[in-house]
Every structure is written in C-alpha cells, then in structure tokens.
Design a protein around this motif. Structure first.
Motif, mmCIF file in Angstrom:
data_model
loop_
_atom_site.group_PDB
_atom_site.id
_atom_site.type_symbol
_atom_site.label_atom_id
_atom_site.label_comp_id
_atom_site.label_asym_id
_atom_site.label_seq_id
_atom_site.Cartn_x
_atom_site.Cartn_y
_atom_site.Cartn_z
ATOM 1 N N LEU A 174 42.368 39.668 44.960
ATOM 2 C CA LEU A 174 43.081 40.030 46.185
ATOM 3 C C LEU A 174 43.921 41.302 46.023
ATOM 4 N N PRO A 175 44.665 41.459 44.914
ATOM 5 C CA PRO A 175 45.452 42.697 44.773
ATOM 6 C C PRO A 175 44.586 43.950 44.806
ATOM 7 N N PHE A 176 43.402 43.877 44.221
ATOM 8 C CA PHE A 176 42.506 45.036 44.194
ATOM 9 C C PHE A 176 41.941 45.318 45.587
ATOM 10 N N LEU A 177 41.676 44.264 46.351
ATOM 11 C CA LEU A 177 41.155 44.443 47.699
ATOM 12 C C LEU A 177 42.197 45.038 48.637
ATOM 13 N N PHE A 178 43.478 44.746 48.384
ATOM 14 C CA PHE A 178 44.543 45.221 49.262
ATOM 15 C C PHE A 178 45.231 46.483 48.740
ATOM 16 N N GLY A 179 44.656 47.106 47.723
ATOM 17 C CA GLY A 179 45.109 48.433 47.336
ATOM 18 C C GLY A 179 46.228 48.504 46.327
ATOM 19 N N PHE A 180 46.695 47.381 45.777
ATOM 20 C CA PHE A 180 47.715 47.479 44.727
ATOM 21 C C PHE A 180 47.179 46.816 43.454
ATOM 22 N N GLY A 181 45.905 47.117 43.219
ATOM 23 C CA GLY A 181 45.211 46.463 42.119
ATOM 24 C C GLY A 181 45.540 47.036 40.761
ATOM 25 N N THR A 182 46.208 46.234 39.974
ATOM 26 C CA THR A 182 46.382 46.502 38.551
ATOM 27 C C THR A 182 46.050 45.203 37.825
ATOM 28 N N LEU A 183 45.798 45.322 36.547
ATOM 29 C CA LEU A 183 45.484 44.115 35.789
ATOM 30 C C LEU A 183 46.639 43.124 35.849
ATOM 31 N N GLY A 184 47.871 43.638 35.816
ATOM 32 C CA GLY A 184 49.037 42.753 35.869
ATOM 33 C C GLY A 184 49.077 41.933 37.147
ATOM 34 N N TRP A 185 48.836 42.594 38.289
ATOM 35 C CA TRP A 185 48.830 41.871 39.559
ATOM 36 C C TRP A 185 47.677 40.879 39.624
ATOM 37 N N GLY A 186 46.524 41.272 39.117
ATOM 38 C CA GLY A 186 45.381 40.361 39.121
ATOM 39 C C GLY A 186 45.654 39.116 38.293
ATOM 40 N N LEU A 187 46.259 39.308 37.131
ATOM 41 C CA LEU A 187 46.592 38.165 36.284
ATOM 42 C C LEU A 187 47.684 37.309 36.924
ATOM 43 N N ALA A 188 48.637 37.956 37.601
ATOM 44 C CA ALA A 188 49.703 37.199 38.261
ATOM 45 C C ALA A 188 49.146 36.324 39.376
ATOM 46 N N PHE A 189 48.280 36.902 40.206
ATOM 47 C CA PHE A 189 47.655 36.128 41.274
ATOM 48 C C PHE A 189 46.796 35.008 40.697
ATOM 49 N N GLY A 190 46.032 35.342 39.662
ATOM 50 C CA GLY A 190 45.188 34.320 39.035
ATOM 51 C C GLY A 190 46.003 33.201 38.423
ATOM 52 N N GLY A 191 47.101 33.565 37.760
ATOM 53 C CA GLY A 191 47.962 32.544 37.161
ATOM 54 C C GLY A 191 48.577 31.636 38.202
ATOM 55 N N LEU A 192 49.024 32.232 39.324
ATOM 56 C CA LEU A 192 49.592 31.421 40.401
ATOM 57 C C LEU A 192 48.533 30.481 40.975
ATOM 58 N N GLY A 193 47.314 31.006 41.136
ATOM 59 C CA GLY A 193 46.235 30.164 41.633
ATOM 60 C C GLY A 193 45.931 29.010 40.698
ATOM 61 N N LEU A 194 45.942 29.262 39.394
ATOM 62 C CA LEU A 194 45.697 28.207 38.411
ATOM 63 C C LEU A 194 46.780 27.142 38.462
ATOM 64 N N LEU A 195 48.029 27.580 38.603
ATOM 65 C CA LEU A 195 49.127 26.623 38.705
ATOM 66 C C LEU A 195 48.989 25.749 39.947
ATOM 67 N N LEU A 196 48.676 26.379 41.091
ATOM 68 C CA LEU A 196 48.529 25.623 42.333
ATOM 69 C C LEU A 196 47.350 24.665 42.265
ATOM 70 N N ALA A 197 46.224 25.147 41.771
ATOM 71 C CA ALA A 197 45.031 24.304 41.694
ATOM 72 C C ALA A 197 45.246 23.131 40.750
ATOM 73 N N GLY A 198 45.829 23.393 39.594
ATOM 74 C CA GLY A 198 46.089 22.315 38.644
ATOM 75 C C GLY A 198 47.078 21.302 39.185
ATOM 76 N N GLY A 199 48.132 21.802 39.869
ATOM 77 C CA GLY A 199 49.119 20.897 40.454
ATOM 78 C C GLY A 199 48.543 20.045 41.565
ATOM 79 N N LEU A 200 47.738 20.656 42.455
ATOM 80 C CA LEU A 200 47.134 19.907 43.561
ATOM 81 C C LEU A 200 46.150 18.864 43.055
ATOM 82 N N ALA A 201 45.365 19.230 42.038
ATOM 83 C CA ALA A 201 44.413 18.272 41.466
ATOM 84 C C ALA A 201 45.147 17.080 40.861
ATOM 85 N N ALA A 202 46.256 17.337 40.179
ATOM 86 C CA ALA A 202 47.032 16.256 39.576
ATOM 87 C C ALA A 202 47.644 15.365 40.653
#
Length: 240
Positions: A174-202
C-alpha cells in the motif's frame, strides 16, 4: 425450577461455532500467507536495490499469482478430502451389506470400549442397526471420526482463501501504491497487518489475542530476515 429447553443440543447451556464450512481455516491461512509472502518478497527485492516501481510490480505480481494459487490449492485439497470421505462411506455401506452381523458386533465392541456394559452395548448396537444409513454414520463417526453431513465446500474454501490472500498481500505494498513507498513503510504496514491478523485469528478461536498477534509477527519477521539477507547478498546487479 424452569424447564430446560434441549430441543437443540448444547443451546440450553452453550453454543459451538460452525467449524465444518471450511471458510475459517482457508481465510486465516490465506491472510497469513499473503502477508508473510509479500512482506518477505518486497523486503528481498527492496534490499536488492530495486526501485519503488519494481517493488510495486513484484508485489502485485506476487498478490495475483499467490491468490490464484491459494484458491486452486484450497479447492483441490478440500474436494479431494470430500471425495475421500465419499469413498469411505461407500466402503462402509458395502461392509454393512456384505456382513451386517459382523458390523453390528463391531459396533457393540466399540460401545463397550466407551464404557457401556456388554449387554447394554449389544442392545444399543442392535437399535442403531435397525436403520442402515444411521448405522453407517455411527460407524464412520466412531471408527474414523468422520461425518458425511459435515463436508466443507471447496468453493467456499477457494473464494475465502483468494480474497483473504489478496487482502493480506495488498497491505505491505500500500505505501508504494500511494507514493510514499520505502522499505521501512512497507515493513511497518506488513508488521501491523501481521499483528492484526494474528490477533483476530486468536480471538476467533478464543485464545489470547496478544500472544496470537506476537506469534504471527515473529513468524513474519523470520521470513523478512531471510529474504532481506538474500536480497542484500545478491543485489540487483547480481540478479540481472
């Protein structure tokens, strides 16, 4: 004391979630796979020195290919499992037709192992075998832990995994699609997604949501570490 309504099993006291449709496992697996695979993918390609445009192309390609692969894999695996169940039902029916007395004696022995007295077990087995289809279902349940009525839909599993994988794989790009794409932002978004997905599954499985979130983030972190290291070692020039 008020009369307890037990017309529907368990509803007088508690209820169970529907675990037979096949959507839950496919959805959780798809979301986790989409997140982990695309976070790792963009980490590897970005670490190799690829441009933001190349990261987007790679991430979108991974999303499309992974979603289709997940859907086809879920459809095939669930359908194969259902076909195997149908085969076991046929085998059991043939056994009941070929040797009904032996099958009834087998069921009585199973009931004895569950704690029934020998005479009670024989009577119960005889009563069950007055209905051949019911007898087949009871045998399958006790011998194999299977129920012919609880077959998950391969279509539900396929669509669930396709959609959930697509959502999971979309988050880190998403960060790359919206024009502020850096590896840091990509990892931050991915990490947040992993936290949400893991929490919802639990939460869905009534477990500690924080532990589920941290566990999934840890799994994703391992994938990112591996792909990032490989990307750094190779570099775009070496790949080209």
């Amino acid at each position: 004391m008020s009369e307890i309504n037990i017309a529907h099993p368990h509803e007088y006291d508690h209820r169970h979630a529907d675990v037979s449709s096949g959507w839950l496992r496919a959805t959780v697996f798809g979301a986790m796979d989409g997140l982990v695979s695309n976070v790792g993918l963009i980490a590897g390609i970005a670490a190799a020195g690829a441009s933001s445009g190349m990261v987007v192309v790679t991430g979108v390609s991974g999303l499309i290919a992974g979603a289709i692969s997940m859907a086809l894999g879920e459809f095939t695996s669930v359908r194969t499992a259902n076909e195997q169940l149908d085969a076991e039902v046929r085998i059991e029916r043939e056994a009941h037709t070929r040797n009904p007395a032996g099958e009834q004696a087998e069921l009585a022995l199973l009931f004895e192992r569950l704690g029934m007295q020998e005479e009670v077990a024989r009577v119960a087995a005889g009563q069950v075998h007055t209905n051949s289809e019911q007898a087949v279902r009871v045998h399958l349940a006790h011998e194999l832990g299977l129920s012919p009525e609880e077959k998950p839909s391969p279509w539900v599993a396929a669509v669930s995994s396709l959609l959930s994988f697509s959502v999971g794989a979309l988050i880190p790009i998403l960060p790359f699609l919206f024009g502020f794409g850096t590896l840091g932002w990509g990892l931050a978004f991915g990490g947040l997604g992993l936290l949400l997905a893991g929490g919802l599954a639990a939460r869905t499985t009534r477990r500690n949501w924080l532990l589920g979130a941290v566990r999934q983030l840890t799994f994703g972190g391992v994938a990112v570490a591996v792909t990032y290291t490989i990307g750094t070692l190779l570099g775009v020039s070496a790949i080209g």
